[in-house]
Design an enzyme around this catalytic site. Structure first.
Site, PDB file in Angstrom:
ATOM      1  N   ASN A  71     -10.062  -0.847   0.056  1.00  0.00           N
ATOM      2  CA  ASN A  71      -8.609  -0.733   0.051  1.00  0.00           C
ATOM      3  C   ASN A  71      -8.087  -1.185  -1.321  1.00  0.00           C
ATOM      4  O   ASN A  71      -8.188  -2.362  -1.673  1.00  0.00           O
ATOM      5  CB  ASN A  71      -8.042  -1.614   1.173  1.00  0.00           C
TER       6      ASN A  71
ATOM      7  N   CYS B 167       0.821  -1.233   0.000  1.00  0.00           N
ATOM      8  CA  CYS B 167       0.000   0.000   0.000  1.00  0.00           C
ATOM      9  C   CYS B 167       0.844   1.268   0.000  1.00  0.00           C
ATOM     10  O   CYS B 167       0.341   2.345  -0.272  1.00  0.00           O
ATOM     11  CB  CYS B 167      -0.937  -0.010   1.189  1.00  0.00           C
TER      12      CYS B 167
ATOM     13  N   HIS C 179      -3.565   6.671   2.848  1.00  0.00           N
ATOM     14  CA  HIS C 179      -3.943   5.395   2.236  1.00  0.00           C
ATOM     15  C   HIS C 179      -5.308   4.987   2.805  1.00  0.00           C
ATOM     16  O   HIS C 179      -5.548   5.097   4.013  1.00  0.00           O
ATOM     17  CB  HIS C 179      -2.891   4.329   2.559  1.00  0.00           C
TER      18      HIS C 179
END
Ligand code: ACO
Length: 333
Positions: free
Chosen positions: A284, A113, A254
């Protein structure tokens, strides 16, 4: 020579999976997913749509918005943990070929990520050293291909998509990327991993049976480290640059979990309007999440030329990072 972020673009696949859809697939509820993560829906790529296909769509938009042509791009960096192919060729090479760009530097970054912030740092270093002029950075993920849809602890979290940006050389200091911190601690590698199909546990009947090529996560432990690490990392980058949270126009974290974003935002005393949130609609999307979120606020007219952005991310590795930069592209009309 300085490096500046000159444009942003994104691609979101059409198909949507809602929390209600998951209620029919695993033992879960819209209420649990919403309360624990903030996610309501996520987009899923079609069967024949690959990570590079999505990266290409985002890249075309970013190149166009930077006022450039594909031949002006002298390096392509793709951050991904769901590459088209396991070992080679890289997804960046596939993207370069699909964009019709040959004889170009192209490679992938694997930092989960945090991948987009790592790619931004690499672009900055190549430009400041004078080696490259226009670097295309991409975060692209088809996470649906590495999710175990019978595991309720992970399957509800992830979505697909891509974001891209052009980082270009400039002599104007006001446009320059201010600072980037990137870091990792491999001792925590087992908190979030795909245990199978690498050389350590090559593909076998057992690997397939136990679905070891899909993402496994110790969510709760990861959560605690994420909040602690992200908070100290963003405090450090602000202090290093003698800035305060109130100097930031857009805090773009994020998008893994609303509770992580809220905890970090609260620790920094960020106002609600400073914090960019897209986790409810995309879930996500790993390395794609920051550029997708940046693109959202650009297309809605919120992100204007010169606005100061603070990016931060945390992911498998473990990796984490933050970046302070002005938006050097044109504002949306
Ligand atoms: N529906 C219903 N119940 C569930 C679900 C679900 N989808 N998933 C888990 N549960 C249950 C668990 O089984 C557990 O039940 P038990 O108490 O009977 O054992 C209970 O809910 C609580 O589970 P926790 O894992 O403690 O839940 P938590 O509040 O920590 O939320 C989550 C889980 C959302 C995964 C959270 O820990 C998180 O967001 N972690 C961080 C994720 C992250 O940031 N990862 C890094 C980036 S990702 C990347 O790099 C690719």
């Amino acid at each position: 020579m300085y490096a500046a972020l000159k444009s942003i673009g994104a691609y979101v696949p059409k198909k949507v999976l809602t929390n209600q859809d998951f209620e029919t697939m695993v033992e879960t509820s819209d209420e649990w997913i919403t309360k624990r993560t903030g996610i309501k829906e996520r987009h899923i790529a079609s069967e024949n749509e690959s990570t590079s296909d999505m990266g290409v769509e985002a890249a075309k938009i970013a190149i166009h918005r930077a006022g450039l042509k594909i031949d002006d791009i002298d390096m392509i960096v793709c951050a991904t943990i769901s590459p088209d192919y396991l070992c080679m060729p890289s997804t960046a090479c596939m993207i370069a070929a699909k964009l019709g760009r040959v004889n170009v530097t192209a490679f992938d970054i694997s930092a989960a990520c945090t991948g987009f912030i790592y790619a931004l740092a690499v672009a900055k270093a190549f430009i400041e050293s004078g080696m490259k002029k226009n670097v295309l950075i991409i975060g692209a993920e088809k996470l649906s291909a590495i999710v175990d849809y019978s595991d309720r602890t992970t399957c509800v979290l992830f979505g697909d998509g891509a974001g891209a940006a052009v980082v270009g050389a400039t002599r104007k200091k006001a446009e320059a990327i201010t600072d980037i911190h990137i870091s990792a601690d491999g001792n925590y590698g087992d908190l979030l991993m795909t245990p199978g199909c690498g050389v350590k546990k090559p593909c076998s009947e057992q690997v397939l049976e136990e679905k070891l090529c899909t993402m496994k996560m110790k969510g709760n432990e990861t959560f605690k480290i994420a909040v602690r690490t992200l908070t100290s990392d963003v405090v450090n980058i602000l202090n290093d640059n003698e800035m305060k949270a109130s100097d930031i126009k857009h805090f773009i974290p994020h998008q893994a979990n609303y509770r992580i974003i809220k905890a970090v935002g609260d620790a920094l005393k960020m106002k609600e309007e400073q914090v960019v949130l897209t986790v409810h609609k995309y879930g996500n999307t790993s390395s794609a999440s920051i550029p997708m979120a940046m693109n959202d606020i650009w297309e809605s007219g919120r992100l204007r030329q010169g606005d100061t952005m603070l990016l931060d991310a945390f992911g498998g590795g473990l990796t984490w990072g933050s970046a302070l930069l002005p938006f050097a592209g044109k504002s949306f009309k």
